[in-house]
Design a protein around this motif. Sequence first.
Motif, PDB file in Angstrom:
ATOM      1  N   ALA A   1       0.793  -1.227   0.000  1.00 31.32           N
ATOM      2  CA  ALA A   1       0.000   0.000   0.000  1.00 31.32           C
ATOM      3  C   ALA A   1       0.832   1.287   0.000  1.00 31.32           C
ATOM      4  O   ALA A   1       0.289   2.362  -0.171  1.00 31.32           O
ATOM      5  CB  ALA A   1      -0.955  -0.008   1.193  1.00 31.32           C
ATOM      6  N   ASN A   2       2.145   1.182   0.186  1.00 38.79           N
ATOM      7  CA  ASN A   2       3.009   2.372   0.177  1.00 38.79           C
ATOM      8  C   ASN A   2       2.497   3.449   1.133  1.00 38.79           C
ATOM      9  O   ASN A   2       2.562   4.643   0.832  1.00 38.79           O
ATOM     10  CB  ASN A   2       3.128   2.964  -1.226  1.00 38.79           C
ATOM     11  CG  ASN A   2       3.898   2.100  -2.188  1.00 38.79           C
ATOM     12  OD1 ASN A   2       4.803   1.372  -1.806  1.00 38.79           O
ATOM     13  ND2 ASN A   2       3.551   2.161  -3.449  1.00 38.79           N
ATOM     14  N   LEU A   3       1.980   3.060   2.273  1.00 35.52           N
ATOM     15  CA  LEU A   3       1.398   4.034   3.194  1.00 35.52           C
ATOM     16  C   LEU A   3       2.420   5.021   3.739  1.00 35.52           C
ATOM     17  O   LEU A   3       2.067   6.128   4.142  1.00 35.52           O
ATOM     18  CB  LEU A   3       0.672   3.319   4.335  1.00 35.52           C
ATOM     19  CG  LEU A   3      -0.555   2.508   3.923  1.00 35.52           C
ATOM     20  CD1 LEU A   3      -1.222   1.895   5.144  1.00 35.52           C
ATOM     21  CD2 LEU A   3      -1.547   3.350   3.142  1.00 35.52           C
ATOM     22  N   ILE A   4       3.694   4.650   3.722  1.00 32.47           N
ATOM     23  CA  ILE A   4       4.737   5.561   4.201  1.00 32.47           C
ATOM     24  C   ILE A   4       4.758   6.843   3.362  1.00 32.47           C
ATOM     25  O   ILE A   4       5.111   7.906   3.857  1.00 32.47           O
ATOM     26  CB  ILE A   4       6.120   4.866   4.211  1.00 32.47           C
ATOM     27  CG1 ILE A   4       7.139   5.666   5.015  1.00 32.47           C
ATOM     28  CG2 ILE A   4       6.629   4.622   2.819  1.00 32.47           C
ATOM     29  CD1 ILE A   4       6.908   5.650   6.491  1.00 32.47           C
ATOM     30  N   GLN A   5       4.336   6.751   2.104  1.00 31.65           N
ATOM     31  CA  GLN A   5       4.280   7.933   1.239  1.00 31.65           C
ATOM     32  C   GLN A   5       3.279   8.961   1.755  1.00 31.65           C
ATOM     33  O   GLN A   5       3.355  10.130   1.399  1.00 31.65           O
ATOM     34  CB  GLN A   5       3.852   7.554  -0.175  1.00 31.65           C
ATOM     35  CG  GLN A   5       4.815   6.731  -0.949  1.00 31.65           C
ATOM     36  CD  GLN A   5       4.227   6.343  -2.301  1.00 31.65           C
ATOM     37  OE1 GLN A   5       3.011   6.349  -2.490  1.00 31.65           O
ATOM     38  NE2 GLN A   5       5.096   6.011  -3.236  1.00 31.65           N
ATOM     39  N   LEU A   6       2.329   8.531   2.546  1.00 31.73           N
ATOM     40  CA  LEU A   6       1.246   9.402   2.973  1.00 31.73           C
ATOM     41  C   LEU A   6       1.508  10.123   4.291  1.00 31.73           C
ATOM     42  O   LEU A   6       0.698  10.942   4.709  1.00 31.73           O
ATOM     43  CB  LEU A   6      -0.054   8.593   3.077  1.00 31.73           C
ATOM     44  CG  LEU A   6      -0.456   7.833   1.824  1.00 31.73           C
ATOM     45  CD1 LEU A   6      -1.742   7.067   2.052  1.00 31.73           C
ATOM     46  CD2 LEU A   6      -0.586   8.771   0.637  1.00 31.73           C
TER      47      LEU A   6
ATOM     48  N   GLU B   1      -9.377   8.546   0.049  1.00 32.71           N
ATOM     49  CA  GLU B   1      -8.237   8.095  -0.759  1.00 32.71           C
ATOM     50  C   GLU B   1      -7.448   7.029  -0.019  1.00 32.71           C
ATOM     51  O   GLU B   1      -7.006   6.037  -0.608  1.00 32.71           O
ATOM     52  CB  GLU B   1      -7.333   9.269  -1.115  1.00 32.71           C
ATOM     53  CG  GLU B   1      -6.133   8.890  -1.951  1.00 32.71           C
ATOM     54  CD  GLU B   1      -6.453   8.236  -3.289  1.00 32.71           C
ATOM     55  OE1 GLU B   1      -5.691   7.342  -3.722  1.00 32.71           O
ATOM     56  OE2 GLU B   1      -7.471   8.608  -3.901  1.00 32.71           O
ATOM     57  N   LEU B   2      -7.273   7.192   1.276  1.00 35.11           N
ATOM     58  CA  LEU B   2      -6.578   6.198   2.093  1.00 35.11           C
ATOM     59  C   LEU B   2      -7.333   4.875   2.061  1.00 35.11           C
ATOM     60  O   LEU B   2      -6.749   3.814   1.840  1.00 35.11           O
ATOM     61  CB  LEU B   2      -6.437   6.709   3.523  1.00 35.11           C
ATOM     62  CG  LEU B   2      -5.779   5.786   4.528  1.00 35.11           C
ATOM     63  CD1 LEU B   2      -4.352   5.484   4.133  1.00 35.11           C
ATOM     64  CD2 LEU B   2      -5.828   6.413   5.914  1.00 35.11           C
ATOM     65  N   LYS B   3      -8.631   4.947   2.251  1.00 36.61           N
ATOM     66  CA  LYS B   3      -9.475   3.750   2.234  1.00 36.61           C
ATOM     67  C   LYS B   3      -9.423   3.074   0.864  1.00 36.61           C
ATOM     68  O   LYS B   3      -9.337   1.842   0.769  1.00 36.61           O
ATOM     69  CB  LYS B   3     -10.904   4.146   2.574  1.00 36.61           C
ATOM     70  CG  LYS B   3     -11.844   3.009   2.789  1.00 36.61           C
ATOM     71  CD  LYS B   3     -13.192   3.573   3.235  1.00 36.61           C
ATOM     72  CE  LYS B   3     -14.200   2.509   3.511  1.00 36.61           C
ATOM     73  NZ  LYS B   3     -15.488   3.056   3.950  1.00 36.61           N
ATOM     74  N   LYS B   4      -9.449   3.849  -0.194  1.00 38.84           N
ATOM     75  CA  LYS B   4      -9.376   3.307  -1.555  1.00 38.84           C
ATOM     76  C   LYS B   4      -8.070   2.542  -1.771  1.00 38.84           C
ATOM     77  O   LYS B   4      -8.059   1.450  -2.336  1.00 38.84           O
ATOM     78  CB  LYS B   4      -9.484   4.461  -2.555  1.00 38.84           C
ATOM     79  CG  LYS B   4      -9.421   4.050  -3.995  1.00 38.84           C
ATOM     80  CD  LYS B   4      -9.551   5.285  -4.893  1.00 38.84           C
ATOM     81  CE  LYS B   4      -9.312   4.956  -6.342  1.00 38.84           C
ATOM     82  NZ  LYS B   4      -9.349   6.153  -7.181  1.00 38.84           N
ATOM     83  N   ARG B   5      -6.969   3.104  -1.299  1.00 40.62           N
ATOM     84  CA  ARG B   5      -5.662   2.453  -1.451  1.00 40.62           C
ATOM     85  C   ARG B   5      -5.616   1.139  -0.680  1.00 40.62           C
ATOM     86  O   ARG B   5      -5.133   0.124  -1.173  1.00 40.62           O
ATOM     87  CB  ARG B   5      -4.561   3.392  -0.964  1.00 40.62           C
ATOM     88  CG  ARG B   5      -3.172   2.853  -1.238  1.00 40.62           C
ATOM     89  CD  ARG B   5      -2.102   3.776  -0.747  1.00 40.62           C
ATOM     90  NE  ARG B   5      -1.974   4.944  -1.597  1.00 40.62           N
ATOM     91  CZ  ARG B   5      -0.847   5.616  -1.758  1.00 40.62           C
ATOM     92  NH1 ARG B   5       0.245   5.244  -1.115  1.00 40.62           N
ATOM     93  NH2 ARG B   5      -0.800   6.668  -2.529  1.00 40.62           N
ATOM     94  N   VAL B   6      -6.133   1.155   0.539  1.00 36.84           N
ATOM     95  CA  VAL B   6      -6.150  -0.052   1.365  1.00 36.84           C
ATOM     96  C   VAL B   6      -7.004  -1.129   0.701  1.00 36.84           C
ATOM     97  O   VAL B   6      -6.582  -2.288   0.580  1.00 36.84           O
ATOM     98  CB  VAL B   6      -6.661   0.273   2.784  1.00 36.84           C
ATOM     99  CG1 VAL B   6      -6.987  -0.987   3.557  1.00 36.84           C
ATOM    100  CG2 VAL B   6      -5.641   1.125   3.518  1.00 36.84           C
ATOM    101  N   LYS B   7      -8.198  -0.761   0.258  1.00 37.51           N
ATOM    102  CA  LYS B   7      -9.096  -1.725  -0.405  1.00 37.51           C
ATOM    103  C   LYS B   7      -8.433  -2.354  -1.625  1.00 37.51           C
ATOM    104  O   LYS B   7      -8.515  -3.562  -1.835  1.00 37.51           O
ATOM    105  CB  LYS B   7     -10.377  -1.028  -0.856  1.00 37.51           C
ATOM    106  CG  LYS B   7     -11.388  -0.816   0.204  1.00 37.51           C
ATOM    107  CD  LYS B   7     -12.618  -0.158  -0.421  1.00 37.51           C
ATOM    108  CE  LYS B   7     -13.773  -0.109   0.499  1.00 37.51           C
ATOM    109  NZ  LYS B   7     -14.977   0.449  -0.147  1.00 37.51           N
TER     110      LYS B   7
END
Length: 95
Positions: free
Chosen positions: A51-56, A65-71
């Motif tokens: 999910a590359n969450l570190i980018q956020l 947008e966060l939820k969309k990426r996780v899904k």
Amino acid sequence: MATETDFLLDENDDIIIANGDLLIGESLTQEVSLILRVNQGEFKNDPLIGANLIQLVKTNVSNSELKKRVKLHLQRDGKDYNQIKDFINLKRQVE
């Protein structure tokens, strides 16, 4: 939802060995955690997952947008977000 089993990892993501054997058990939350923590390219078997969450961090990304990426990344691994969303805390920590 079917119970998923796999090798279990400790808090350092090392494989747990108990009595000389690899410990196997329920792994759904472990798998979800890994998918959300890794960046794309870290898994050789599927370089697009992660999910590359570190980018956020320290961005103004919206909750949708966060939820969309996780899904998207959970779906890529065959997991249904709606069935496991209660186990995931998508609230961002603001400093």
